[in-house]
Motif scaffolding. Structure first.
Motif, PDB file in Angstrom:
ATOM      1  N   CYS A  71       6.814  18.212  13.910  1.00 42.71           N
ATOM      2  CA  CYS A  71       6.060  17.205  13.167  1.00 42.71           C
ATOM      3  C   CYS A  71       6.380  15.797  13.662  1.00 42.71           C
ATOM      4  CB  CYS A  71       6.392  17.308  11.678  1.00 42.71           C
ATOM      5  SG  CYS A  71       5.290  16.360  10.617  1.00 42.71           S
ATOM      6  N   PHE A  72       5.363  15.001  13.824  1.00 44.58           N
ATOM      7  CA  PHE A  72       5.548  13.587  14.140  1.00 44.58           C
ATOM      8  C   PHE A  72       6.082  12.862  12.902  1.00 44.58           C
ATOM      9  CE2 PHE A  72       2.344  14.860  17.227  1.00 44.58           C
ATOM     10  CZ  PHE A  72       2.709  14.156  18.373  1.00 44.58           C
ATOM     11  N   THR A  73       6.853  11.814  13.122  1.00 41.60           N
ATOM     12  CA  THR A  73       7.282  10.996  11.993  1.00 41.60           C
ATOM     13  C   THR A  73       6.100  10.149  11.526  1.00 41.60           C
ATOM     14  OG1 THR A  73       8.029   9.245  13.491  1.00 41.60           O
ATOM     15  CG2 THR A  73       9.661  10.873  12.800  1.00 41.60           C
ATOM     16  N   GLU A  74       6.224   9.544  10.358  1.00 47.16           N
ATOM     17  CA  GLU A  74       5.118   8.782   9.785  1.00 47.16           C
ATOM     18  C   GLU A  74       4.677   7.669  10.738  1.00 47.16           C
ATOM     19  OE1 GLU A  74       3.936   6.435   5.651  1.00 47.16           O
ATOM     20  OE2 GLU A  74       5.911   7.355   5.902  1.00 47.16           O
ATOM     21  N   GLY A  75       3.400   7.661  11.070  1.00 48.02           N
ATOM     22  CA  GLY A  75       2.838   6.661  11.954  1.00 48.02           C
ATOM     23  C   GLY A  75       3.011   6.961  13.431  1.00 48.02           C
ATOM     24  N   GLN A  76       3.867   7.913  13.750  1.00 45.40           N
ATOM     25  CA  GLN A  76       4.161   8.211  15.158  1.00 45.40           C
ATOM     26  C   GLN A  76       2.984   8.888  15.850  1.00 45.40           C
ATOM     27  OE1 GLN A  76       7.235  11.194  15.991  1.00 45.40           O
ATOM     28  NE2 GLN A  76       8.150   9.799  17.494  1.00 45.40           N
ATOM     29  N   ARG A  77       2.249   9.741  15.119  1.00 42.73           N
ATOM     30  CA  ARG A  77       1.124  10.456  15.713  1.00 42.73           C
ATOM     31  C   ARG A  77       0.017   9.480  16.135  1.00 42.73           C
ATOM     32  NH1 ARG A  77      -0.417  15.841  15.173  1.00 42.73           N
ATOM     33  NH2 ARG A  77       0.913  16.086  13.338  1.00 42.73           N
ATOM     34  N   ILE A  78      -0.283   8.528  15.253  1.00 40.45           N
ATOM     35  CA  ILE A  78      -1.323   7.543  15.558  1.00 40.45           C
ATOM     36  C   ILE A  78      -0.935   6.740  16.794  1.00 40.45           C
ATOM     37  CG2 ILE A  78      -2.504   5.471  14.724  1.00 40.45           C
ATOM     38  CD1 ILE A  78      -2.230   6.601  11.883  1.00 40.45           C
ATOM     39  N   GLU A  79       0.324   6.335  16.843  1.00 36.53           N
ATOM     40  CA  GLU A  79       0.821   5.572  17.992  1.00 36.53           C
ATOM     41  C   GLU A  79       0.745   6.411  19.267  1.00 36.53           C
ATOM     42  OE1 GLU A  79       5.007   3.505  19.533  1.00 36.53           O
ATOM     43  OE2 GLU A  79       4.792   4.162  17.453  1.00 36.53           O
ATOM     44  N   PHE A  80       1.078   7.688  19.140  1.00 36.75           N
ATOM     45  CA  PHE A  80       1.050   8.595  20.285  1.00 36.75           C
ATOM     46  C   PHE A  80      -0.373   8.750  20.817  1.00 36.75           C
ATOM     47  CE2 PHE A  80       0.443  12.949  21.874  1.00 36.75           C
ATOM     48  CZ  PHE A  80       1.384  12.985  22.892  1.00 36.75           C
ATOM     49  N   LEU A  81      -1.334   8.954  19.931  1.00 37.11           N
ATOM     50  CA  LEU A  81      -2.719   9.179  20.337  1.00 37.11           C
ATOM     51  C   LEU A  81      -3.395   7.913  20.861  1.00 37.11           C
ATOM     52  CD1 LEU A  81      -3.969  11.588  17.521  1.00 37.11           C
ATOM     53  CD2 LEU A  81      -3.624  12.136  19.928  1.00 37.11           C
TER      54      LEU A  81
END
Length: 373
Positions: free
Chosen positions: A275-285
């Motif tokens: 699981c990505f940490t909070e906000g990390q997925r958006i930053e990654f994408l």
């Protein structure tokens, strides 16, 4: 003139399922003018269904020195067999997901491939499936843990291990298209809602890509081949990978964990273990947003510039597994192992009883013959 359909992945886009399906239906495909050949090559840790692996396989000696002569010899043998197949069949299909990343270690890979195929008077079509980068990486990381990795998902992302996976799709596709031509590059999106036919069937989509339609004649289109482990089972495996005995690529726990994961409904890429940490997925994408839009417009003619239609999860909260949860997961694994051992014991008992019955029957027959004398 024959046509080669080369399916190059990407990894974690149902490649094992497609390969299994093609092998399972070789006879039917041949009658329809298609062949999925087995060239007879074997590679350690590589399934034989991956019939295009000879194109990017690397050989090393005991000192980890690369054996280029052995690789050239393999490719010469492979191309000789491939060209023979193209002479005898209208359509030849090859598949190996390693090509997506592995071609870069081969000098002038696309140029050499294109020249050999078209130079012999045949056509080349390259098929690639693209998965949204966050889902791809979660699934890819889980596969690494399933094999040998001890690294947590957060560490994997923080250290940017994913960069080896070639996630800037526009750059990778442009590299291929610059050699073989855009018209010969077939790009598909690995999302059920975007498959041909609207049935969410990957096999139906793939067959349509190569000029066929899925009918009831085919076998095995729903079989899950490369089953995953996830959730707490995946976390247990990651921790056990610290022990050398559990780092074997194919150890006895994998099938047990797969069964428990499916039975308990834990088969999901978005488990707490990955699981990505909070906000990390958006930053990654965000780093792939522009490139994805280019791919959508350039290779799929989507004016909207939207490549992936399934939305990524939002507002995630990472929660580590507790010791109690992991102990319970181990308990489930032990129960599954006990059940399998019991089934094996019962099967062996039936075999022994069957043998005993045959011996007794044979003994009675011999006794009757003796008494008649």
């Amino acid at each position: 003139m024959g046509r080669l359909y080369l399916h190059v992945g990407t990894p974690k886009t149902g490649t094992s399922m497609i390969q299994f399906f093609m092998v399972k239906n070789q006879g039917l495909l041949l009658r329809k003018g298609y062949t999925y050949p087995n060239f007879g090559f074997t590679f350690e840790g590589i399934g034989q269904n991956r019939n295009a692996h000879f194109l990017t396989h690397e050989y090393y000696d005991d000192d980890k020195n690369r054996l280029y002569d052995e690789e050239r010899k393999l490719q010469e043998q492979g191309f000789a067999k491939l060209l023979e197949e193209l002479q005898q069949n209208k359509n030849v299909v090859l598949s190996d997901e390693h090509i997506w990343t592995g071609y870069r270690v081969m000098e002038n890979f696309w140029e050499n491939l294109y020249q050999k195929i078209t130079g012999a008077g045949h056509e080349l079509k390259v098929v690639v499936y693209l998965r949204r980068q966050d889902a791809y990486i979660q699934s890819y990381w889980a596969q690494l843990v399933k094999e040998t990795s001890k690294e947590s998902f957060s560490a994997y992302i923080k250290k940017k291990r994913y960069e080896k996976s070639r996630l800037y799709y526009d750059t990778e596709l442009d590299t291929i298209a610059s050699v073989i031509g855009m018209d010969n590059l077939i790009v598909r999106v690995y999302e059920k809602g975007q498959y041909y036919g609207g049935n969410g069937n990957l096999i139906e989509d793939f067959l349509h890509v190569i000029g066929l339609e899925l009918t009831e004649e085919y076998k095995g289109s729903e079989k899950i081949v490369n089953g995953s482990i996830s959730g707490d089972c995946l976390e247990v495996k990651r921790i056990l990978n610290r022990m050398p005995e559990f780092r074997a690529r194919k150890n006895f726990l994998i099938p047990v964990m797969q069964k428990v994961s499916v039975r308990e409904g834990k088969s999901s890429d978005y488990s707490r273990a990955a699981c990505f940490t909070e906000g990390q997925r958006i930053e990654f994408l965000e780093q792939f947003k522009e490139g994805n839009s280019i791919v959508a417009k350039k290779y799929l003619n989507k004016d909207s510039g939207i490549l992936f239609e399934e939305k990524a999860p939002e507002n995630e909260t990472v929660k580590a597994y507790t010791k109690e949860e992991l102990v319970l997961a181990c308990g489930e694994l032990l129960l599954e192992m006990e059940e399998q051992i019991q089934k094996i014991a019962e099967r062996e008992m039936r075999i022994k009883q069957s043998r005993s019955y045959r011996l007794i029957k044979k003994g009675k027959s011999v006794a009757k013959k003796i008494l008649r004398r």
